[in-house]
Write a protein that holds these residues in place. Structure first.
Motif, PDB file in Angstrom:
ATOM      1  N   VAL A  14       3.499  -0.107  -1.439  1.00 37.45           N
ATOM      2  CA  VAL A  14       3.271   0.553  -2.722  1.00 37.45           C
ATOM      3  C   VAL A  14       4.314   0.142  -3.760  1.00 37.45           C
ATOM      4  N   ASP A  15       5.253  -0.722  -3.388  1.00 37.27           N
ATOM      5  CA  ASP A  15       6.381  -1.112  -4.240  1.00 37.27           C
ATOM      6  C   ASP A  15       6.210  -2.546  -4.739  1.00 37.27           C
ATOM      7  N   PRO A  16       5.913  -2.751  -6.030  1.00 32.73           N
ATOM      8  CA  PRO A  16       5.713  -4.110  -6.549  1.00 32.73           C
ATOM      9  C   PRO A  16       6.916  -5.026  -6.364  1.00 32.73           C
ATOM     10  N   GLU A  17       8.132  -4.498  -6.428  1.00 32.47           N
ATOM     11  CA  GLU A  17       9.309  -5.355  -6.265  1.00 32.47           C
ATOM     12  C   GLU A  17       9.379  -5.918  -4.847  1.00 32.47           C
ATOM     13  N   LYS A  18       9.128  -5.084  -3.851  1.00 26.12           N
ATOM     14  CA  LYS A  18       9.104  -5.562  -2.469  1.00 26.12           C
ATOM     15  C   LYS A  18       7.999  -6.592  -2.275  1.00 26.12           C
ATOM     16  N   ASN A  19       6.841  -6.337  -2.891  1.00 20.45           N
ATOM     17  CA  ASN A  19       5.718  -7.256  -2.741  1.00 20.45           C
ATOM     18  C   ASN A  19       5.972  -8.579  -3.450  1.00 20.45           C
ATOM     19  N   MET A  43      -4.775  -7.358  -4.939  1.00 19.51           N
ATOM     20  CA  MET A  43      -3.753  -6.315  -5.022  1.00 19.51           C
ATOM     21  C   MET A  43      -2.428  -6.760  -4.395  1.00 19.51           C
ATOM     22  N   THR A  44      -2.028  -7.974  -4.726  1.00 22.41           N
ATOM     23  CA  THR A  44      -0.738  -8.482  -4.275  1.00 22.41           C
ATOM     24  C   THR A  44       0.390  -7.542  -4.697  1.00 22.41           C
ATOM     25  N   GLY A  45       0.300  -6.995  -5.902  1.00 28.43           N
ATOM     26  CA  GLY A  45       1.395  -6.202  -6.456  1.00 28.43           C
ATOM     27  C   GLY A  45       1.613  -4.862  -5.808  1.00 28.43           C
ATOM     28  N   ALA A  46       0.536  -4.199  -5.406  1.00 28.48           N
ATOM     29  CA  ALA A  46       0.662  -2.884  -4.773  1.00 28.48           C
ATOM     30  C   ALA A  46      -0.671  -2.473  -4.188  1.00 28.48           C
ATOM     31  N   VAL A  47      -0.681  -2.072  -2.935  1.00 30.20           N
ATOM     32  CA  VAL A  47      -1.838  -1.412  -2.334  1.00 30.20           C
ATOM     33  C   VAL A  47      -1.512   0.079  -2.356  1.00 30.20           C
ATOM     34  N   GLN A  48      -2.173   0.781  -3.280  1.00 38.16           N
ATOM     35  CA  GLN A  48      -1.836   2.183  -3.533  1.00 38.16           C
ATOM     36  C   GLN A  48      -3.117   2.928  -3.927  1.00 38.16           C
ATOM     37  N   LYS A  49      -3.620   3.768  -3.025  1.00 37.71           N
ATOM     38  CA  LYS A  49      -4.854   4.499  -3.320  1.00 37.71           C
ATOM     39  C   LYS A  49      -4.605   5.789  -4.086  1.00 37.71           C
ATOM     40  N   ASP A  50      -3.347   6.216  -4.168  1.00 38.13           N
ATOM     41  CA  ASP A  50      -2.995   7.408  -4.934  1.00 38.13           C
ATOM     42  C   ASP A  50      -2.864   7.031  -6.407  1.00 38.13           C
ATOM     43  N   ARG A  51      -3.742   7.572  -7.247  1.00 37.61           N
ATOM     44  CA  ARG A  51      -3.766   7.143  -8.646  1.00 37.61           C
ATOM     45  C   ARG A  51      -2.464   7.445  -9.383  1.00 37.61           C
ATOM     46  N   PRO A  52      -1.886   8.648  -9.267  1.00 42.60           N
ATOM     47  CA  PRO A  52      -0.593   8.878  -9.927  1.00 42.60           C
ATOM     48  C   PRO A  52       0.484   7.902  -9.448  1.00 42.60           C
ATOM     49  N   GLY A  53       0.460   7.590  -8.157  1.00 43.80           N
ATOM     50  CA  GLY A  53       1.428   6.633  -7.630  1.00 43.80           C
ATOM     51  C   GLY A  53       1.244   5.255  -8.225  1.00 43.80           C
ATOM     52  N   LEU A  54      -0.020   4.839  -8.378  1.00 47.62           N
ATOM     53  CA  LEU A  54      -0.300   3.538  -8.986  1.00 47.62           C
ATOM     54  C   LEU A  54       0.126   3.521 -10.449  1.00 47.62           C
ATOM     55  N   MET A  55      -0.205   4.583 -11.180  1.00 42.37           N
ATOM     56  CA  MET A  55       0.148   4.635 -12.596  1.00 42.37           C
ATOM     57  C   MET A  55       1.661   4.574 -12.791  1.00 42.37           C
ATOM     58  N   ALA A  56       2.416   5.094 -11.841  1.00 39.87           N
ATOM     59  CA  ALA A  56       3.871   5.123 -11.968  1.00 39.87           C
ATOM     60  C   ALA A  56       4.475   3.725 -11.932  1.00 39.87           C
ATOM     61  N   ALA A  62       2.486  -8.569 -19.786  1.00 38.70           N
ATOM     62  CA  ALA A  62       3.739  -9.170 -20.259  1.00 38.70           C
ATOM     63  C   ALA A  62       4.950  -8.672 -19.488  1.00 38.70           C
ATOM     64  N   ASN A  63       4.832  -7.513 -18.840  1.00 39.78           N
ATOM     65  CA  ASN A  63       5.987  -6.917 -18.167  1.00 39.78           C
ATOM     66  C   ASN A  63       5.786  -6.739 -16.670  1.00 39.78           C
ATOM     67  N   ASP A  64       4.743  -7.346 -16.115  1.00 45.25           N
ATOM     68  CA  ASP A  64       4.441  -7.178 -14.699  1.00 45.25           C
ATOM     69  C   ASP A  64       5.293  -8.119 -13.847  1.00 45.25           C
ATOM     70  N   ILE A  65       5.914  -7.574 -12.801  1.00 43.41           N
ATOM     71  CA  ILE A  65       6.824  -8.376 -11.978  1.00 43.41           C
ATOM     72  C   ILE A  65       6.093  -9.441 -11.170  1.00 43.41           C
ATOM     73  N   ILE A  66       4.865  -9.161 -10.748  1.00 45.90           N
ATOM     74  CA  ILE A  66       4.097 -10.160  -9.995  1.00 45.90           C
ATOM     75  C   ILE A  66       3.742 -11.334 -10.895  1.00 45.90           C
ATOM     76  N   VAL A  67       3.317 -11.041 -12.103  1.00 49.27           N
ATOM     77  CA  VAL A  67       2.967 -12.094 -13.059  1.00 49.27           C
ATOM     78  C   VAL A  67       4.182 -12.958 -13.358  1.00 49.27           C
ATOM     79  N   ARG A  68       5.299 -12.319 -13.636  1.00 41.21           N
ATOM     80  CA  ARG A  68       6.524 -13.058 -13.958  1.00 41.21           C
ATOM     81  C   ARG A  68       6.993 -13.891 -12.777  1.00 41.21           C
ATOM     82  N   THR A  69       6.995 -13.298 -11.593  1.00 42.86           N
ATOM     83  CA  THR A  69       7.455 -14.009 -10.399  1.00 42.86           C
ATOM     84  C   THR A  69       6.549 -15.185 -10.080  1.00 42.86           C
TER      85      THR A  69
END
Length: 285
Positions: A14-19, A43-56, A62-69
């Motif tokens: 659920v953590d984009p930085e780890k992914n 869903m390379t960036g996060a597998v998260q079925k909890d919507r509030p968790g995903l929104m967080a 422009a600011n996505d860590i997966i895109v930048r990486t």
């Protein structure tokens, strides 16, 4: 032309930085094996079925860590890097399930938003409503790369052959279906669907998949796979955990398959003739 392709199998948290770190490690390893085209799962960036968790953890492109990486990796390794998809925040407050393709200069070549939403009710109470979270895409995409034309799809799209037929008719020689297939549907249909899309279009199919039990409790099927235009599985991973699937892609095999069975050329338009119900008193079976 022949080139080496890789499909990266992940078990995203659920953590984009780890992914992002896991993606970087696996992509570097694939490039070390000579792959010049590398694909990651849906869903390379996060597998998260909890919507509030995903929104967080959601960010715009422009600011996505997966895109930048991914852009940095493509430039560092001089490869074509295809992020199978990651969730992207849109300006209207909705979310896109978006694929990205980066070139060896690190620049974005194109994107593709998943068209078909996984709104299903499966056995044993398993139910999904992607349309409640994501805005569906509206455009098929084909990228003209130096070694082949690449057609895009994501996961549930694989069940809609008209999408891939449209891309194949437009010249796509490689069709892509990065995925996070459920274990239940994957066990029943995954390989059959991938081989069918390859055979009916005379195209390679490359599918990087999520695999295993994820932090959010979801279980995905894995079995990342590369299939040739005759329907032969060139390489496949197992059903759990990280893996790198590699295959040499001889693009000439596409032309050879389409010459043997030219169904793309032989297809014809037709009308549907709906017969009225038999008159009362007619034959019944």
């Amino acid at each position: 032309m022949t080139f080496k392709a890789a499909a990266i199998q992940m078990c995203s948290s659920v953590d984009p930085e780890k992914n992002a770190a896991a993606m970087a490690r696996l992509v570097r390893e694939a490039a070390g094996h000579g792959a010049i085209y590398v694909q990651t799962p849906e869903m390379t960036g996060a597998v998260q079925k909890d919507r509030p968790g995903l929104m967080a953890v959601l960010r715009d492109e422009a600011n996505d860590i997966i895109v930048r990486t991914a852009g940095d990796l493509a430039r560092e390794l001089s490869i074509y890097l295809h992020v199978g998809s990651t969730a992207i925040a849109l300006a209207d407050g909705k979310i896109a399930n978006r694929a990205f393709l980066f070139g060896p200069d690190g620049r974005k070549i194109c994107t593709y938003d998943k068209i078909h939403m996984f709104d299903v009710d499966l056995d044993n109470g398993e139910s999904w409503r992607e349309s409640a979270v994501y805005r569906p895409g509206e455009k098929a995409t084909v990228a003209d790369l130096p070694f082949a034309k690449l057609g895009f799809g994501i996961c549930y799209d694989v069940r809609f052959p008209q999408l891939f037929r449209t891309e194949a008719v437009a010249g796509a020689q490689i069709l892509t279906t990065p995925a996070a297939f459920t274990r239940q549907t994957g066990e029943a249909h995954w390989e059959i669907l991938l081989r069918a899309r390859a055979i009916e279009n005379g195209a390679f199919v490359i599918s990087a998949a999520q695999a295993g039990v994820h932090e959010d409790g979801r279980e995905t099927f894995g079995h990342s796979m590369i299939v040739d235009p005759w329907g032969k599985v060139l390489a496949s991973a197992g059903g759990s955990g990280e893996a790198i699937v590699l295959a040499d892609i001889d693009v000439a095999a596409v032309g050879a398959a389409r010459a043997k069975i030219p169904n793309l050329k032989n297809a014809r338009d037709f009308e549907l003739n709906m017969q009225p119900e038999l008159a009362k008193g007619g034959v019944t079976v």
